[in-house]
Scaffold this motif. Sequence first.
Motif, PDB file in Angstrom:
ATOM      1  N   HIS A 168      40.990  21.947  30.852  1.00  0.00           N
ATOM      2  CA  HIS A 168      39.804  21.135  31.120  1.00  0.00           C
ATOM      3  C   HIS A 168      38.682  21.918  31.810  1.00  0.00           C
ATOM      4  N   TRP A 169      38.980  23.122  32.236  1.00  0.00           N
ATOM      5  CA  TRP A 169      37.964  23.926  32.919  1.00  0.00           C
ATOM      6  C   TRP A 169      36.903  24.394  31.939  1.00  0.00           C
ATOM      7  N   VAL A 170      35.645  24.346  32.368  1.00  0.00           N
ATOM      8  CA  VAL A 170      34.527  24.825  31.563  1.00  0.00           C
ATOM      9  C   VAL A 170      33.946  26.057  32.260  1.00  0.00           C
ATOM     10  N   PRO A 171      33.965  27.231  31.628  1.00  0.00           N
ATOM     11  CA  PRO A 171      33.455  28.440  32.279  1.00  0.00           C
ATOM     12  C   PRO A 171      31.991  28.279  32.663  1.00  0.00           C
ATOM     13  N   PRO A 172      31.634  28.558  33.904  1.00  0.00           N
ATOM     14  CA  PRO A 172      30.227  28.490  34.292  1.00  0.00           C
ATOM     15  C   PRO A 172      29.453  29.651  33.695  1.00  0.00           C
ATOM     16  N   LEU A 173      28.162  29.486  33.570  1.00  0.00           N
ATOM     17  CA  LEU A 173      27.328  30.595  33.134  1.00  0.00           C
ATOM     18  C   LEU A 173      27.183  31.566  34.303  1.00  0.00           C
ATOM     19  N   LYS A 174      27.627  32.784  34.106  1.00  0.00           N
ATOM     20  CA  LYS A 174      27.651  33.747  35.209  1.00  0.00           C
ATOM     21  C   LYS A 174      26.263  33.990  35.795  1.00  0.00           C
ATOM     22  N   THR A 175      25.245  34.009  34.938  1.00  0.00           N
ATOM     23  CA  THR A 175      23.897  34.231  35.452  1.00  0.00           C
ATOM     24  C   THR A 175      23.492  33.132  36.431  1.00  0.00           C
ATOM     25  N   GLU A 176      23.933  31.902  36.166  1.00  0.00           N
ATOM     26  CA  GLU A 176      23.608  30.788  37.054  1.00  0.00           C
ATOM     27  C   GLU A 176      24.296  30.936  38.410  1.00  0.00           C
ATOM     28  N   VAL A 177      25.557  31.347  38.403  1.00  0.00           N
ATOM     29  CA  VAL A 177      26.289  31.482  39.663  1.00  0.00           C
ATOM     30  C   VAL A 177      25.734  32.654  40.481  1.00  0.00           C
ATOM     31  N   HIS A 178      25.439  33.760  39.822  1.00  0.00           N
ATOM     32  CA  HIS A 178      24.842  34.892  40.536  1.00  0.00           C
ATOM     33  C   HIS A 178      23.496  34.505  41.136  1.00  0.00           C
ATOM     34  N   ALA A 179      22.708  33.708  40.407  1.00  0.00           N
ATOM     35  CA  ALA A 179      21.420  33.264  40.941  1.00  0.00           C
ATOM     36  C   ALA A 179      21.612  32.336  42.136  1.00  0.00           C
TER      37      ALA A 179
ATOM     38  N   HIS B 183      38.189  21.430  39.885  1.00  0.00           N
ATOM     39  CA  HIS B 183      38.999  22.200  40.831  1.00  0.00           C
ATOM     40  C   HIS B 183      40.480  22.074  40.508  1.00  0.00           C
ATOM     41  N   ARG B 184      41.263  22.990  41.055  1.00  0.00           N
ATOM     42  CA  ARG B 184      42.717  22.925  40.896  1.00  0.00           C
ATOM     43  C   ARG B 184      43.264  21.806  41.784  1.00  0.00           C
ATOM     44  N   ASN B 185      44.341  21.187  41.309  1.00  0.00           N
ATOM     45  CA  ASN B 185      44.825  19.997  42.006  1.00  0.00           C
ATOM     46  C   ASN B 185      45.519  20.291  43.329  1.00  0.00           C
ATOM     47  N   TRP B 186      45.719  21.568  43.668  1.00  0.00           N
ATOM     48  CA  TRP B 186      46.342  21.862  44.964  1.00  0.00           C
ATOM     49  C   TRP B 186      45.323  22.093  46.076  1.00  0.00           C
TER      50      TRP B 186
ATOM     51  N   PRO C  94      46.354  34.685  40.521  1.00  0.00           N
ATOM     52  CA  PRO C  94      45.495  35.237  39.481  1.00  0.00           C
ATOM     53  C   PRO C  94      46.116  36.412  38.747  1.00  0.00           C
ATOM     54  N   SER C  95      47.003  37.132  39.385  1.00  0.00           N
ATOM     55  CA  SER C  95      47.633  38.268  38.724  1.00  0.00           C
ATOM     56  C   SER C  95      49.092  38.311  39.125  1.00  0.00           C
ATOM     57  N   PRO C  96      49.987  38.367  38.166  1.00  0.00           N
ATOM     58  CA  PRO C  96      51.408  38.404  38.514  1.00  0.00           C
ATOM     59  C   PRO C  96      51.784  39.666  39.265  1.00  0.00           C
ATOM     60  N   THR C  97      50.913  40.671  39.265  1.00  0.00           N
ATOM     61  CA  THR C  97      51.216  41.916  39.960  1.00  0.00           C
ATOM     62  C   THR C  97      50.581  41.979  41.343  1.00  0.00           C
TER      63      THR C  97
ATOM     64  N   ARG D 165      33.040  40.220  41.627  1.00  0.00           N
ATOM     65  CA  ARG D 165      34.425  39.784  41.807  1.00  0.00           C
ATOM     66  C   ARG D 165      34.468  38.345  42.342  1.00  0.00           C
ATOM     67  N   PHE D 166      33.509  37.992  43.182  1.00  0.00           N
ATOM     68  CA  PHE D 166      33.396  36.639  43.718  1.00  0.00           C
ATOM     69  C   PHE D 166      33.185  35.645  42.576  1.00  0.00           C
ATOM     70  N   VAL D 167      32.276  35.971  41.669  1.00  0.00           N
ATOM     71  CA  VAL D 167      31.968  35.084  40.544  1.00  0.00           C
ATOM     72  C   VAL D 167      33.115  35.053  39.540  1.00  0.00           C
ATOM     73  N   ASP D 168      33.714  36.208  39.276  1.00  0.00           N
ATOM     74  CA  ASP D 168      34.713  36.322  38.206  1.00  0.00           C
ATOM     75  C   ASP D 168      36.075  35.734  38.559  1.00  0.00           C
ATOM     76  N   LEU D 169      36.330  35.476  39.839  1.00  0.00           N
ATOM     77  CA  LEU D 169      37.653  35.002  40.250  1.00  0.00           C
ATOM     78  C   LEU D 169      38.105  33.777  39.474  1.00  0.00           C
ATOM     79  N   VAL D 170      37.174  32.859  39.188  1.00  0.00           N
ATOM     80  CA  VAL D 170      37.587  31.593  38.582  1.00  0.00           C
ATOM     81  C   VAL D 170      38.186  31.780  37.187  1.00  0.00           C
ATOM     82  N   TRP D 171      37.846  32.853  36.507  1.00  0.00           N
ATOM     83  CA  TRP D 171      38.424  33.052  35.167  1.00  0.00           C
ATOM     84  C   TRP D 171      39.943  33.233  35.227  1.00  0.00           C
ATOM     85  N   SER D 172      40.428  33.869  36.274  1.00  0.00           N
ATOM     86  CA  SER D 172      41.876  34.013  36.415  1.00  0.00           C
ATOM     87  C   SER D 172      42.512  32.748  36.996  1.00  0.00           C
ATOM     88  N   LEU D 173      41.825  32.091  37.919  1.00  0.00           N
ATOM     89  CA  LEU D 173      42.398  30.898  38.539  1.00  0.00           C
ATOM     90  C   LEU D 173      42.547  29.740  37.556  1.00  0.00           C
ATOM     91  N   TYR D 174      41.655  29.656  36.579  1.00  0.00           N
ATOM     92  CA  TYR D 174      41.673  28.521  35.663  1.00  0.00           C
ATOM     93  C   TYR D 174      42.116  28.894  34.255  1.00  0.00           C
TER      94      TYR D 174
END
Length: 394
Positions: free
Chosen positions: A40-51, A162-165, A5-8, A26-35
């Motif tokens: 083909h990734w579609v960002p989830p609605l954060k309010t839905e994931v938090h709920a 999901h990621r193919n690995w 997710p971060s080159p550093t 941070r749990f919810v936001d991780l996918v923005w860096s992973l994808y």
Amino acid sequence: MSPSPSPTASGPLSIRPVTSAADAARFVDLVWSLYADDPHWVPPLKTEVHALIGGIKTNPWFGHAQAQFWLAMRGDTVVGRISAQVDSLVLTHMGAGTGHWGMFECIDDQAVADLLLTTAEDWLRARGITRAQGPFSLSVWDEPGLLVQGFEGAPTVMMGHHRNWYERLVTAHGYAGIKDLHCWSLPIDKPFPEMVQRIVAFSERNPKLVTRPVDKSRFDAEAALILDILNDAWSDNWGFVPLTPAEIAHVGKKLKPIVFENLIRIAELEGEPVGFLIALPDINEMTRDLNGRLFPFGWAKLLWRLRHPRVRRIRVPLMGIRKKLQGQRISSLMAFQMIEYIRRSCVEEFGAIEGEIGWILDDNGPMRSIADAIDSHVTRTYRIFERPLVPSQD
């Protein structure tokens, strides 16, 4: 190795439970860096994931289940996440000793995956669980399974990506696939094969059979009726866990904004509701550019788009016919009649050209036969994995 997710990201590898609002973010936001590099990734609605993960106040699933969430850290950078959950209804319907993990996201690093899975397994083992299954994020009614085939396209509404690995990381930890869930796709802007058209025409000559649109002015009652049929129709399926009254009300409220009367049909036999079919416009096409944010302007955009939605794809997530009629000729008649009526509405009212049916269990013969009859084909496969948990020697 794929990019982290971060080159550093550097430092020791550790894991921490989610215990605060900042951790949850941070749990919810991780996918923005992973994808970030996945077209083909579609960002989830954060309010839905938090709920979803927010506890009993936002998700009635917690009324019969408990869960814990973790973050894997490389120094100060989040490099993975996972949940573990024990559900009393799963223990009753899927077998004593059955526990689940899910919400799994991870950089392409076996050490990180092993730490996440081992942590989830230890939590499950401490609660008497003897076999771990996953991913379930969080239940079979949310986003079950890990994508193992079909990475080249975007998922439809309420399906995971999901990621193919991930499959390689999970199997290397000792998991084996136990069940496949398939999504079947087909063009819907042209009539079904002649055989299906004959079946529909024959069904229309049966005065005892009527398939009607859902009545949105009686939405709560209609939703309860549909989900009552669902609990009966699916009760013998692998992985089935009944929806509670609180969950039925919650699902109804959640789906109401994307419910369109002509896309939901209820089949009645001699006046008795005995079957249903639900189709949903692919809302992912309308939310993708919101980047997960409904506020301050995303909600207004979505509401405007939902007034007269025009979408390329329609998904059929659920269909059910009461058990007493399953295997009878009348069940096939009502199934094809509902499918054809909804196909017409999808094309005429929403401009859709592609339909997706799913998911369908790999051993669901009747549904696979219907999918074959309308010339659909498998485009995405999600897999459930299992591993026995050896009791701790401590």
